[in-house]
Design a protein around this motif. Structure first.
Motif, PDB file in Angstrom:
ATOM      1  N   GLY A 139      86.599  -0.425  12.066  1.00 31.97           N
ATOM      2  CA  GLY A 139      86.698   0.588  11.284  1.00 31.97           C
ATOM      3  C   GLY A 139      85.668   1.806  11.822  1.00 31.97           C
ATOM      4  N   GLY A 140      84.229   1.422  12.748  1.00 34.00           N
ATOM      5  CA  GLY A 140      83.352   1.975  12.949  1.00 34.00           C
ATOM      6  C   GLY A 140      84.468   3.017  13.876  1.00 34.00           C
ATOM      7  N   GLN A 141      84.478   2.781  14.979  1.00 33.97           N
ATOM      8  CA  GLN A 141      85.930   3.866  15.736  1.00 33.97           C
ATOM      9  C   GLN A 141      86.355   4.616  14.519  1.00 33.97           C
ATOM     10  OE1 GLN A 141      87.792   1.123  18.279  1.00 33.97           O
ATOM     11  NE2 GLN A 141      86.111   0.817  19.010  1.00 33.97           N
ATOM     12  N   LEU A 142      87.206   4.440  14.622  1.00 33.60           N
ATOM     13  CA  LEU A 142      87.433   5.195  13.326  1.00 33.60           C
ATOM     14  C   LEU A 142      86.948   6.334  12.126  1.00 33.60           C
ATOM     15  CD1 LEU A 142      90.387   6.249  12.066  1.00 33.60           C
ATOM     16  CD2 LEU A 142      90.086   4.321   9.498  1.00 33.60           C
ATOM     17  N   TYR A 143      85.531   5.779  11.538  1.00 34.27           N
ATOM     18  CA  TYR A 143      84.382   6.521  11.214  1.00 34.27           C
ATOM     19  C   TYR A 143      84.268   7.503  12.503  1.00 34.27           C
ATOM     20  CZ  TYR A 143      80.629   7.894   8.764  1.00 34.27           C
ATOM     21  OH  TYR A 143      79.718   8.644   7.583  1.00 34.27           O
ATOM     22  N   ASP A 144      83.638   7.329  13.240  1.00 30.41           N
ATOM     23  CA  ASP A 144      83.346   8.381  14.319  1.00 30.41           C
ATOM     24  C   ASP A 144      84.783   9.048  14.559  1.00 30.41           C
ATOM     25  OD1 ASP A 144      80.989   6.743  13.949  1.00 30.41           O
ATOM     26  OD2 ASP A 144      81.036   5.509  15.791  1.00 30.41           O
ATOM     27  N   ALA A 145      85.876   8.892  15.050  1.00 32.19           N
ATOM     28  CA  ALA A 145      86.364   9.161  15.337  1.00 32.19           C
ATOM     29  C   ALA A 145      86.848  10.372  14.296  1.00 32.19           C
ATOM     30  CB  ALA A 145      87.966   8.370  15.820  1.00 32.19           C
ATOM     31  N   ILE A 146      86.915  10.449  13.185  1.00 30.67           N
ATOM     32  CA  ILE A 146      87.344  11.270  12.104  1.00 30.67           C
ATOM     33  C   ILE A 146      86.104  12.032  12.057  1.00 30.67           C
ATOM     34  CG2 ILE A 146      87.581  11.485   9.533  1.00 30.67           C
ATOM     35  CD1 ILE A 146      89.025   8.653   9.106  1.00 30.67           C
ATOM     36  N   ASN A 147      84.878  11.936  11.685  1.00 30.32           N
ATOM     37  CA  ASN A 147      83.800  12.416  11.697  1.00 30.32           C
ATOM     38  C   ASN A 147      83.500  14.072  12.810  1.00 30.32           C
ATOM     39  OD1 ASN A 147      82.310  11.906   9.066  1.00 30.32           O
ATOM     40  ND2 ASN A 147      81.392  10.035  10.408  1.00 30.32           N
ATOM     41  N   ASN A 148      83.973  12.857  14.289  1.00 29.95           N
ATOM     42  CA  ASN A 148      84.251  14.473  15.705  1.00 29.95           C
ATOM     43  C   ASN A 148      85.255  14.856  15.046  1.00 29.95           C
ATOM     44  OD1 ASN A 148      83.944  14.553  17.961  1.00 29.95           O
ATOM     45  ND2 ASN A 148      84.783  13.101  18.672  1.00 29.95           N
ATOM     46  N   TYR A 149      86.601  15.192  14.331  1.00 33.89           N
ATOM     47  CA  TYR A 149      87.439  15.561  14.207  1.00 33.89           C
ATOM     48  C   TYR A 149      87.006  16.659  13.586  1.00 33.89           C
ATOM     49  CZ  TYR A 149      92.106  17.438  12.958  1.00 33.89           C
ATOM     50  OH  TYR A 149      92.701  17.640  12.651  1.00 33.89           O
ATOM     51  N   ARG A 150      86.010  16.195  12.667  1.00 34.65           N
ATOM     52  CA  ARG A 150      85.778  17.069  11.537  1.00 34.65           C
ATOM     53  C   ARG A 150      84.861  18.337  12.215  1.00 34.65           C
ATOM     54  NH1 ARG A 150      82.703  14.355   7.998  1.00 34.65           N
ATOM     55  NH2 ARG A 150      81.051  14.370   9.203  1.00 34.65           N
ATOM     56  N   GLU A 151      84.244  17.954  12.932  1.00 34.65           N
ATOM     57  CA  GLU A 151      82.847  18.787  14.372  1.00 34.65           C
ATOM     58  C   GLU A 151      83.848  19.451  14.390  1.00 34.65           C
ATOM     59  OE1 GLU A 151      80.016  15.659  15.652  1.00 34.65           O
ATOM     60  OE2 GLU A 151      79.468  15.036  13.610  1.00 34.65           O
ATOM     61  N   LYS A 152      84.740  18.790  15.292  1.00 29.59           N
ATOM     62  CA  LYS A 152      85.385  19.628  15.825  1.00 29.59           C
ATOM     63  C   LYS A 152      86.179  21.034  16.017  1.00 29.59           C
ATOM     64  CE  LYS A 152      85.854  16.708  20.151  1.00 29.59           C
ATOM     65  NZ  LYS A 152      87.075  15.812  20.943  1.00 29.59           N
ATOM     66  N   ILE A 153      86.945  20.457  14.553  1.00 26.47           N
ATOM     67  CA  ILE A 153      87.453  21.777  13.366  1.00 26.47           C
ATOM     68  C   ILE A 153      86.687  22.876  13.546  1.00 26.47           C
ATOM     69  CG2 ILE A 153      89.199  21.770  11.374  1.00 26.47           C
ATOM     70  CD1 ILE A 153      90.999  20.653  13.747  1.00 26.47           C
ATOM     71  N   LEU A 154      85.133  22.028  12.874  1.00 21.97           N
ATOM     72  CA  LEU A 154      84.775  22.894  12.052  1.00 21.97           C
ATOM     73  C   LEU A 154      83.954  23.966  12.811  1.00 21.97           C
ATOM     74  CD1 LEU A 154      82.509  20.810   9.487  1.00 21.97           C
ATOM     75  CD2 LEU A 154      84.322  22.685   9.037  1.00 21.97           C
ATOM     76  N   GLU A 155      83.480  23.179  14.376  1.00 23.07           N
ATOM     77  CA  GLU A 155      83.879  24.591  15.240  1.00 23.07           C
ATOM     78  C   GLU A 155      84.699  25.874  15.214  1.00 23.07           C
ATOM     79  OE1 GLU A 155      82.551  22.204  18.242  1.00 23.07           O
ATOM     80  OE2 GLU A 155      81.037  20.982  18.062  1.00 23.07           O
ATOM     81  N   MET A 156      85.582  25.107  15.290  1.00 23.88           N
ATOM     82  CA  MET A 156      86.555  25.885  15.562  1.00 23.88           C
ATOM     83  C   MET A 156      86.355  27.815  14.233  1.00 23.88           C
ATOM     84  SD  MET A 156      88.450  25.113  17.462  1.00 23.88           S
ATOM     85  CE  MET A 156      89.903  25.613  17.856  1.00 23.88           C
ATOM     86  N   VAL A 157      86.310  27.216  13.302  1.00 22.43           N
ATOM     87  CA  VAL A 157      86.196  28.115  11.753  1.00 22.43           C
ATOM     88  C   VAL A 157      84.888  28.884  11.951  1.00 22.43           C
ATOM     89  CG1 VAL A 157      86.305  27.944   9.303  1.00 22.43           C
ATOM     90  CG2 VAL A 157      87.956  26.669  10.402  1.00 22.43           C
ATOM     91  N   THR A 158      84.253  30.096  12.083  1.00 16.05           N
ATOM     92  CA  THR A 158      83.509  30.933  11.749  1.00 16.05           C
ATOM     93  C   THR A 158      82.902  31.308  10.815  1.00 16.05           C
ATOM     94  OG1 THR A 158      84.362  32.474  12.163  1.00 16.05           O
ATOM     95  CG2 THR A 158      83.562  31.267  14.536  1.00 16.05           C
TER      96      THR A 158
END
Length: 158
Positions: A139-158
């Motif tokens: 569960g912790g790994q899934l939580y971290d993976a989702i947050n990591n994904y969100r951060e990477k996607i937000l880096e793409m948006v200006t």
């Protein structure tokens, strides 16, 4: 002129009602019937169909993107690279979620488990063991993976 609203602390009776409500919800959550799980199966089938349709549309868009990149790499190349990056990180998260679903199915039905047809639906501990077990929970790994994904996607948006 604003009026001040004075809030009184909840009475002992209200606290007890709130506590009983929380206990009732917890008891209901622990006794999820197979009918509820069947409902989740129907939702899963619908999501699977939607995902298949979206995948077809995305594949077409990526083919068109690749064609545009081959015609004018100078103009399209940067954006095509970003699109491929988003596809790669999205596929990685999707694959991880699929692996977790398979682990839950295996926990419930054993080695020959089928994610789309779990026979031992009454095993309410399968998901808990896979996701929340103190030493091997994912569960912790899934939580971290989702947050990591969100951060990477937000880096793409200006």
């Amino acid at each position: 002129m604003k009026r001040k609203v004075i809030q009184r602390p909840p009475s002992a009776r209200q606290k007890m009602i709130n506590l009983m409500y929380i206990v009732l919800l917890a008891m209901l959550a622990m006794n999820v019937s197979s009918d509820v799980l069947n409902g989740f199966k129907i939702v899963e089938e619908s999501l699977s169909n939607s995902t298949s349709n979206a995948t077809l549309q995305n594949d077409k868009a990526y083919r068109e993107f690749a064609a545009a990149d081959s015609i004018n790499h100078e103009k399209v190349g940067e954006w095509y690279g970003k699109a491929l990056y988003v596809k790669q990180i999205s596929d990685s998260l999707f694959k991880f979620a699929d692996e977790l679903k398979l682990l839950i199915a295996i926990e419930a039905d054993g080695r020959d488990a089928d994610v789309n047809d779990i026979h031992n639906r009454e095993d309410l501990e399968a998901a808990t063991q896979v996701m929340l077990h103190p030493s091997r929970g994912k569960g912790g790994q899934l939580y971290d993976a989702i947050n990591n994904y969100r951060e990477k996607i937000l880096e793409m948006v200006t």
